[in-house]
Design an enzyme around this catalytic site. Sequence first.
Site, PDB file in Angstrom:
ATOM      1  CD  GLU A   1      -2.645   1.465   0.050  1.00 52.66           C
ATOM      2  OE1 GLU A   1      -2.421   2.630  -0.694  1.00 52.66           O
ATOM      3  OE2 GLU A   1      -3.480   0.728  -0.242  1.00 52.66           O
TER       4      GLU A   1
ATOM      5  CB  THR B   1     -11.157   5.618  -1.576  1.00 50.84           C
ATOM      6  OG1 THR B   1     -10.235   5.606  -2.643  1.00 50.84           O
ATOM      7  CG2 THR B   1     -12.034   6.502  -1.820  1.00 50.84           C
TER       8      THR B   1
ATOM      9  CB  ALA C   1     -27.951  14.090  -9.666  1.00 50.10           C
TER      10      ALA C   1
ATOM     11  CB  VAL D   1     -21.142  21.495 -17.003  1.00 51.77           C
ATOM     12  CG1 VAL D   1     -20.121  22.333 -16.656  1.00 51.77           C
ATOM     13  CG2 VAL D   1     -22.221  21.360 -15.972  1.00 51.77           C
TER      14      VAL D   1
ATOM     15  NE  ARG E   1     -13.816   6.324  -5.952  1.00 51.48           N
ATOM     16  CZ  ARG E   1     -12.897   7.123  -5.621  1.00 51.48           C
ATOM     17  NH1 ARG E   1     -13.052   8.353  -5.606  1.00 51.48           N
ATOM     18  NH2 ARG E   1     -11.800   6.735  -5.360  1.00 51.48           N
TER      19      ARG E   1
ATOM     20  CG  ASP F   1     -14.435   0.406  -5.736  1.00 53.90           C
ATOM     21  OD1 ASP F   1     -15.320  -0.136  -5.167  1.00 53.90           O
ATOM     22  OD2 ASP F   1     -14.376   1.769  -5.338  1.00 53.90           O
TER      23      ASP F   1
ATOM     24  CG  HIS G   1     -46.015  -1.219  18.039  1.00 51.72           C
ATOM     25  ND1 HIS G   1     -46.231  -0.408  16.868  1.00 51.72           N
ATOM     26  CD2 HIS G   1     -46.929  -0.422  19.028  1.00 51.72           C
ATOM     27  CE1 HIS G   1     -47.178   0.624  17.125  1.00 51.72           C
ATOM     28  NE2 HIS G   1     -47.465   0.746  18.436  1.00 51.72           N
TER      29      HIS G   1
END
Length: 442
Positions: free
Chosen positions: A33, A40, A161, A217, A234, A282, A429
């Site tokens: 590492e 992240t 978004a 944009v 990402r 990822d 409940h």
Amino acid sequence: MSKTDLIVIGAGPGGYRAAEYAAKQGLKVTIFEGADVGGTCLNVGCIPTKTYVHSKTFEEARERMAQVVPQLRAGVEGILSHPNITLIRENAHFENLTEGTVPVVRIQASGESYEADNIIIATGSETKWLPIKGKDDPRVVDSTGLLQLDTLPKRLAIIGAGVIGMEFASVFHRFGSEVTVIEYLKECLPALDSDIAKRLRKYLEKQGITFKMKTAVEDIADLDADVILMATGRKPRTEGLNLEALGITLAPNGAISVDDDFEVITRFKVQSSKFKVFAIGDVNGRQMLAHAAEAQAIYVVNQIVNQKSANRKFLDIMPAAIFTTPEAACVGPTEDQLKEQGIPYVCKKSFWRANGKALAMNATEGMLKLFVSPPELGGVPEGRGGLKNGLILGCHAYGAHAADIVQEVSVLMCKHTTIDELADMVHIHPTLSEILKNAAET
């Protein structure tokens, strides 16, 4: 030359979990590492973001982040201090491999080489920057840069978004920033059921957040804001690994292609039936979630040690949450996806405003959609296990503690629970979990 049982590249949620679990199984592990351990998620993602979500002011958020992140990072350091684990605080890359001539792949760091019969790539992901004109404007930051701000921006523009954009929009609006979210698609949070996503967006609009949907944009100079967050997703982090040495070709989205057991798909073959390379989390682009990386880590290590693993299908039932206010969560397909795939279903709905605990909490904004296979069809889609009537197919919701409710649904789906069985289960409940039971009973 150093030889070990397992090499792990990356000490994020997937990497350090793989190293920890493998070490407990008796394997000697070397983990590389080059940045802070924890990846992240711990350092600039999930954890610091949640300190913002659960803070009342910007100043409090920064103070809590400065306390929480180092504490958790120290915890990971402790995990990696296991006697079977060697942590090397540098990046690593693959050395060139001649096809069919060597039984293992060597990794070089600091001029030294390391080898193992099993390698796990767990390098995570990084910000995906869009090639927008003016993106080098000093006002433009990614999520890491936003968390490093020492003053609250008066006007914050967010491009995108998705999960990152929506969470920060909710947080910074609550802190007092004037927030505008700009999204190219027609709706926010594309992984969420469109009905749920629209209701959440409309609620946030009523709270004062401005949304510009179906808007691209073209030039950063057109945005009137003090800070501009690039929240456009990402991408897998693979640069510098020299994956070509293994004959690995990246998928169109930049991910390392893997099979259903997360073994890397490579053009090369080596002279060892034991040698395997895996990619988890990822970097394989399948489910970009920290808990997905951890689950894949356990599954892969179990393969390495020839230990029976959990049902592989459980890894496809992957819940996810978005920590806006109120939060949203989902597991399983959206209603649109069910329609597109031609899967018969019944949609059952329930609302926070009809729940006693939500009323007592003054948290009545929210809706739950539960998707179930129609009982009269006498069957379920292939791969969902068993031929039960009324099988739970998925759940999408927004409202206070929606993630907790959806987590319950995820467990029920893993156990192939039917809607009738859920309706028969007793729920405390008063609790918000009765929202789910109410949906089952409708």
